[in-house]
Design a protein around this motif. Structure first.
Motif, short mmCIF file in Angstrom:
data_model
loop_
_atom_site.label_atom_id
_atom_site.label_comp_id
_atom_site.label_asym_id
_atom_site.label_seq_id
_atom_site.Cartn_x
_atom_site.Cartn_y
_atom_site.Cartn_z
N ARG A 151 -7.84 33.90 61.50
CA ARG A 151 -6.48 33.62 61.03
C ARG A 151 -5.76 32.67 61.98
NH1 ARG A 151 -4.14 36.32 57.20
NH2 ARG A 151 -2.17 36.87 58.21
N ILE A 152 -4.61 32.18 61.52
CA ILE A 152 -3.89 31.17 62.29
C ILE A 152 -2.39 31.29 62.04
CG2 ILE A 152 -4.08 29.42 60.46
CD1 ILE A 152 -4.46 27.32 62.69
N ILE A 153 -1.62 31.07 63.10
CA ILE A 153 -0.18 30.79 62.98
C ILE A 153 0.00 29.30 63.21
CG2 ILE A 153 2.09 31.06 64.03
CD1 ILE A 153 1.28 33.83 64.95
N HIS A 154 0.69 28.67 62.29
CA HIS A 154 1.17 27.31 62.51
C HIS A 154 2.69 27.38 62.45
CE1 HIS A 154 1.24 22.81 62.05
NE2 HIS A 154 2.46 23.13 61.60
N HIS A 155 3.35 26.93 63.52
CA HIS A 155 4.80 26.92 63.49
C HIS A 155 5.34 25.62 64.08
CE1 HIS A 155 4.38 29.86 67.16
NE2 HIS A 155 3.91 28.67 67.44
N GLY A 156 6.55 25.28 63.64
CA GLY A 156 7.17 24.04 64.09
C GLY A 156 8.67 24.19 64.17
N THR A 157 9.28 23.24 64.86
CA THR A 157 10.73 23.18 65.02
C THR A 157 11.28 22.04 64.17
OG1 THR A 157 10.68 24.05 67.26
CG2 THR A 157 12.59 22.76 66.67
N LEU A 158 12.45 22.24 63.59
CA LEU A 158 13.17 21.16 62.93
C LEU A 158 14.50 20.98 63.65
CD1 LEU A 158 12.43 22.00 59.19
CD2 LEU A 158 11.73 19.93 60.41
N LEU A 159 14.65 19.81 64.29
CA LEU A 159 15.86 19.52 65.07
C LEU A 159 16.92 18.96 64.13
CD1 LEU A 159 14.27 17.90 68.23
CD2 LEU A 159 15.25 20.17 68.03
N PHE A 160 17.87 19.79 63.79
CA PHE A 160 18.93 19.38 62.88
C PHE A 160 20.10 18.77 63.63
CE2 PHE A 160 22.64 19.86 60.20
CZ PHE A 160 22.19 19.38 58.99
N ASP A 161 20.60 19.51 64.61
CA ASP A 161 21.77 19.04 65.37
C ASP A 161 21.66 19.55 66.81
OD1 ASP A 161 24.20 18.05 66.17
OD2 ASP A 161 25.41 19.53 65.09
N ALA A 162 20.63 19.11 67.49
CA ALA A 162 20.37 19.59 68.85
C ALA A 162 21.45 19.11 69.80
CB ALA A 162 19.00 19.11 69.33
N ASP A 163 21.91 20.00 70.68
CA ASP A 163 22.84 19.60 71.74
C ASP A 163 22.01 18.95 72.84
OD1 ASP A 163 24.43 19.59 74.11
OD2 ASP A 163 25.76 21.08 73.20
N MET A 164 22.07 17.62 72.90
CA MET A 164 21.18 16.90 73.80
C MET A 164 21.50 17.15 75.26
SD MET A 164 19.09 15.74 71.74
CE MET A 164 18.12 14.92 73.00
N ASN A 165 22.74 17.47 75.59
CA ASN A 165 23.08 17.79 76.97
C ASN A 165 22.40 19.09 77.40
OD1 ASN A 165 24.73 15.56 77.61
ND2 ASN A 165 26.46 16.49 76.52
N ILE A 166 22.47 20.10 76.53
CA ILE A 166 21.82 21.38 76.86
C ILE A 166 20.31 21.21 76.90
CG2 ILE A 166 21.44 23.76 76.10
CD1 ILE A 166 24.22 23.74 74.91
N LEU A 167 19.77 20.49 75.92
CA LEU A 167 18.32 20.25 75.89
C LEU A 167 17.86 19.57 77.17
CD1 LEU A 167 16.28 18.96 72.85
CD2 LEU A 167 15.92 17.97 75.11
N SER A 168 18.55 18.50 77.55
CA SER A 168 18.15 17.73 78.73
C SER A 168 18.31 18.53 80.02
CB SER A 168 18.97 16.44 78.82
OG SER A 168 18.73 15.62 77.71
N ASN A 169 19.36 19.35 80.09
CA ASN A 169 19.59 20.13 81.31
C ASN A 169 18.68 21.35 81.41
OD1 ASN A 169 21.69 18.60 82.55
ND2 ASN A 169 23.15 19.39 81.05
N SER A 170 18.21 21.84 80.28
CA SER A 170 17.35 23.02 80.29
C SER A 170 15.91 22.69 80.67
CB SER A 170 17.35 23.69 78.91
OG SER A 170 18.63 24.14 78.55
N LEU A 171 15.46 21.51 80.25
CA LEU A 171 14.06 21.12 80.44
C LEU A 171 13.93 20.08 81.54
CD1 LEU A 171 13.01 20.71 76.69
CD2 LEU A 171 13.19 22.80 78.05
N LYS A 172 12.90 20.20 82.34
CA LYS A 172 12.63 19.22 83.38
C LYS A 172 11.92 18.00 82.77
CE LYS A 172 12.38 22.45 87.26
NZ LYS A 172 11.53 23.01 88.36
N THR A 173 12.33 16.83 83.18
CA THR A 173 11.66 15.60 82.78
C THR A 173 10.58 15.30 83.81
OG1 THR A 173 13.63 14.74 81.71
CG2 THR A 173 11.93 13.15 82.29
#
Length: 328
Positions: A140-162
């Motif tokens: 069996r398998i799980i396939h999952h994905g994200t759909l970015l509708f209105d991402a807060d880019m400041n939070i996204l950028s500050n949460s994740l390391k580049t």
């Protein structure tokens, strides 16, 4: 296929529900759901290398490790996740594209220029609006994905390391520059869009059974909740003096090594690659072996574990690590 309406925004509950349907049923299931602000780690990623812990702790952002491989994702109530859980078709040479097809179909029905590209992304006009990941268990398998509708880019950028190594062979070097927003292409709000995607996938798969989780399922999933703790305040993950990272077409592979007289004493393999099965089995097979003799002394094929990797890749990486050659 069943459409299970999941109204929870708790990431631990949502992943536990996935795991329940994967492991305790033979059902084919579709779900579309949302998480409260959360960083989702891939199965083999190192939290300390991927997440700005000071920021997530200060801003009450969950960190949860999902079952599937792949990269780090930030999600919140302005975005959504979708899941397909079913029997795996091993004759399909591109399962990622096949599972993404109904989502792309729904986007194209809005007149949008959506396409599947790379190993696991959906783009709108060249901007990434969806990343996809998979977890295989038995047949069996799980396939999952994200759909970015209105991402807060400041939070996204500050949460994740580049991390620069992730952008080798790419023309952009920030999360912000690579990401698109679906809201810029539609007049719908996030919940209207979620319902639109759900209705289109129901139509695509001709789904007739649509319901919320029942009492038995709600009770049965509880045993899986402990698989998905908030990782903000758990004990620090292993950090190794000997560390090496290399970017491959199939993903970033990272190693932490403790060796003694040239023999592997402790090894951790991390990264945003996709797994065919659990990597610990492979790691245990090389513990105690002399690194310089590995090429002719391996009982297992790492490609059976990390999709796309070869034993030659693995041995070359460890030899570079022991020589102290430049890495990230």
């Amino acid at each position: 296929m069943k459409y299970i309406i999941n109204k929870s925004t708790n990431p631990s509950y949502n992943f536990a529900l996935e795991e329940y349907f994967l492991k305790e049923t033979n059902d084919s299931v579709f779900m579309i759901w949302q998480n409260e602000p959360t960083v989702l780690l891939g199965r083999c990623q190192n939290r300390n290398l991927e997440v700005n812990l000071d920021y997530t702790r200060k801003n009450n952002i969950n960190i949860v490790r999902r079952l599937s491989g792949g990269g780090t994702v930030y999600c919140d109530l302005n975005n959504m996740q979708y899941s397909f859980i079913t029997k795996r078709d091993d004759t399909d040479n591109n399962l990622f594209k096949s599972f993404a097809e109904p989502v792309i179909w729904a986007l194209n029905n809005l007149g949008l220029n959506a396409e599947f590209t790379g190993r696991n992304d959906i783009l709108l006009d060249g901007k990434k609006i969806s990343g996809n990941a998979q977890y295989k268990w038995k047949d069996r398998i799980i396939h999952h994905g994200t759909l970015l509708f209105d991402a807060d880019m400041n939070i996204l950028s500050n949460s994740l390391k580049t991390r620069e190594i992730k952008f080798i062979d790419k023309n952009v070097q920030s999360h912000r520059s690579r990401v698109g927003q679906i809201k810029n292409y539609t007049d719908m709000n996030v919940l209207e869009f979620l319902n639109y995607i759900a209705q289109n996938i129901v139509k695509f798969h001709n789904i007739t059974e649509i319901r919320e989780p029942n009492t038995h399922e709600e009770e049965a999933l509880k045993k899986y909740l402990s698989d998905f703790p908030d990782l903000n305040f758990v004990e620090d993950e292993d950090m190794f003096k000997k560390y090496f990272a290399k970017k491959y077409p199939f993903g970033l592979v990272e190693y932490g090594l403790v060796d003694e007289q040239g023999k592997i004493k402790k090894l951790k393999i991390m990264g945003d690659f996709f797994l065919n099965k659990e990597i610990d089995e492979f790691v245990n097979s090389v513990i105690g072996k002399q690194i310089t003799d590995l090429k002719n002394n391996m009982s297992k094929n790492i490609g059976d574990y990390i999709d796309g990797m070869t034993n030659e890749n693995f041995v070359d990486d460890l030899l570079q690590l022991t020589r102290g050659e430049e890495n990230e």
